[in-house]
Design an enzyme around this catalytic site. Structure first.
Site, PDB file in Angstrom:
ATOM      1  N   MET A   3      87.418  10.228 -11.856  1.00 58.73           N
ATOM      2  CA  MET A   3      88.608  11.053 -11.594  1.00 58.73           C
ATOM      3  C   MET A   3      88.232  12.184 -10.628  1.00 58.73           C
ATOM      4  SD  MET A   3      91.031  10.990 -14.882  1.00 58.73           S
ATOM      5  CE  MET A   3      90.318  12.327 -15.814  1.00 58.73           C
ATOM      6  N   TYR A  62      85.996  15.302  -8.688  1.00 59.01           N
ATOM      7  CA  TYR A  62      85.280  16.526  -9.047  1.00 59.01           C
ATOM      8  C   TYR A  62      83.889  16.133  -9.565  1.00 59.01           C
ATOM      9  CZ  TYR A  62      85.106  21.521  -9.484  1.00 59.01           C
ATOM     10  OH  TYR A  62      84.781  22.835  -9.282  1.00 59.01           O
ATOM     11  N   HIS A 103      78.105  11.614 -12.435  1.00 56.09           N
ATOM     12  CA  HIS A 103      78.707  10.584 -11.577  1.00 56.09           C
ATOM     13  C   HIS A 103      77.667  10.063 -10.576  1.00 56.09           C
ATOM     14  CE1 HIS A 103      82.399  13.103 -12.522  1.00 56.09           C
ATOM     15  NE2 HIS A 103      82.768  11.903 -12.937  1.00 56.09           N
TER      16      HIS A 103
HETATM   17  O1  PAF Z   1      85.841   8.593 -17.296  1.00 56.02           O
HETATM   18  C1  PAF Z   1      86.712   8.844 -16.432  1.00 56.02           C
HETATM   19  O2  PAF Z   1      86.503   9.627 -15.509  1.00 56.02           O
HETATM   20  C2  PAF Z   1      88.066   8.186 -16.531  1.00 56.02           C
HETATM   21  O3  PAF Z   1      88.492   8.080 -17.839  1.00 56.02           O
HETATM   22  C3  PAF Z   1      88.135   6.826 -15.818  1.00 56.02           C
HETATM   23  C4  PAF Z   1      87.201   5.803 -16.453  1.00 56.02           C
HETATM   24  C5  PAF Z   1      87.768   7.001 -14.353  1.00 56.02           C
HETATM   25  C6  PAF Z   1      89.550   6.259 -15.879  1.00 56.02           C
HETATM   26  O4  PAF Z   1      90.473   7.109 -15.277  1.00 56.02           O
END
Ligand code: PAF
Length: 281
Positions: free
Chosen positions: A30, A32, A37
């Site tokens: 999502m 940011y 990540h």
């Molecule tokens: O973990 C997240 O950032 C969200 O829940 C995802 C898996 C991208 C789904 O919107």
């Protein structure tokens, strides 16, 4: 690195890659982005010919009164980070691109979606399952990467992929923590400096539980009580839940007989923090 905003464009690009025999990794986010990540993207780049990262703040996984409007966003910074990490494509659709056309289909993984975070956030996991299944169908990756901080989400997605026969390997990547032990989360920006100490109680309490299990404690209730006391020592920390569950089906367990998932959610100021650890292994 290319940026795609439409389903048709990203689909065509992935189709071309696949025609040439290339493998594709997907990292759904999502935005940011933080080092958590980054660890998913690095793993995907290492193990696939091409990596697609989706950046989409999914409205369907926010309930009424939740932080959809204030959820932190910085697409410029995300793009720079993804470029540096070696991602090949970013899928950055609008909400209309994903949910236009009055969709009537729901994706809901029963039992696992209504427990733990699902009790306080009843629409959340239905929204996650809907968008992740869409991303799986749009991108058709060989592998998809998720952080284990969102352990319940990870298990729900594994179950959904199995139930719906997605031919995709779901990979869970270890929690990445700040130097002081706080699990990285985009929502950590909501924490005020004076709330940090209370936020650290999550990781500390997990450490206490881990030690108890290592020392032979098998009673889930005793471990849960110790975890609750460690968190409640901080006035700013308000427990949502502390549970010990089966690490696959997420059902509560009374006695640790093998690896068990200690799951917690705690409010600290405006932040709702989650964390977890597999104990008793
Ligand atoms: O973990 C997240 O950032 C969200 O829940 C995802 C898996 C991208 C789904 O919107």
């Amino acid at each position: 690195m290319e940026i795609f905003e439409t389903v048709a464009e990203i689909r065509n690009t992935v189709k071309k890659w696949k025609k040439n025999g290339l493998t594709v990794g997907l990292v759904p986010t999502m935005g940011y982005l933080h080092e958590g990540h980054a660890s998913l993207v690095k793993e995907s780049v290492r193990n696939n010919d091409k990596t697609v990262v989706s950046v989409f703040v999914n409205p369907a996984q926010f309930g009424p009164g939740e932080d959809l409007a204030s959820y932190p966003r910085d697409f410029g910074r995300d793009k720079a980070m993804l470029e540096a990490l070696g991602a090949d494509a970013v899928f950055h659709p609008s909400a209309d691109e994903i949910y236009g056309g009055n969709p009537l289909t729901k994706v809901y993984v029963e039992e696992m979606s209504s427990v733990l975070c699902g009790k306080t956030r009843p629409v959340h996991f239905g929204g996650v399952a809907a968008v992740v299944s869409k991303l799986f169908n749009i991108i058709s990756p060989d592998k998809a990467y998720f952080g284990l901080k969102d352990y319940q989400q990870f298990r729900i997605i594994c179950k959904m992929a199995r139930d719906l026969n997605f031919d995709i390997e779901i990979i869970g990547m270890p929690i990445v923590r700040d130097k002081d032990g706080l699990a990285l989360s985009s929502r950590n920006v909501y924490l005020k400096p004076e709330e940090r100490e209370a936020a650290l109680s999550l990781n500390k309490s997990l450490g206490i539980a881990e030690k108890m299990a290592e020392n032979g404690e098998r009673s889930a209730a005793k471990i849960i009580n110790a975890v609750k006391s460690a968190i409640e020592a901080y006035a700013a920390a308000k427990i949502d839940y502390v549970n010990i569950v089966d690490p696959e089906n997420l059902k509560d367990i009374d006695t640790l007989t093998g690896p068990s998932a200690l799951m917690l959610a705690v409010y600290v100021g405006n932040a709702r923090l989650i964390d977890n650890r597999i104990i008793g292994s």
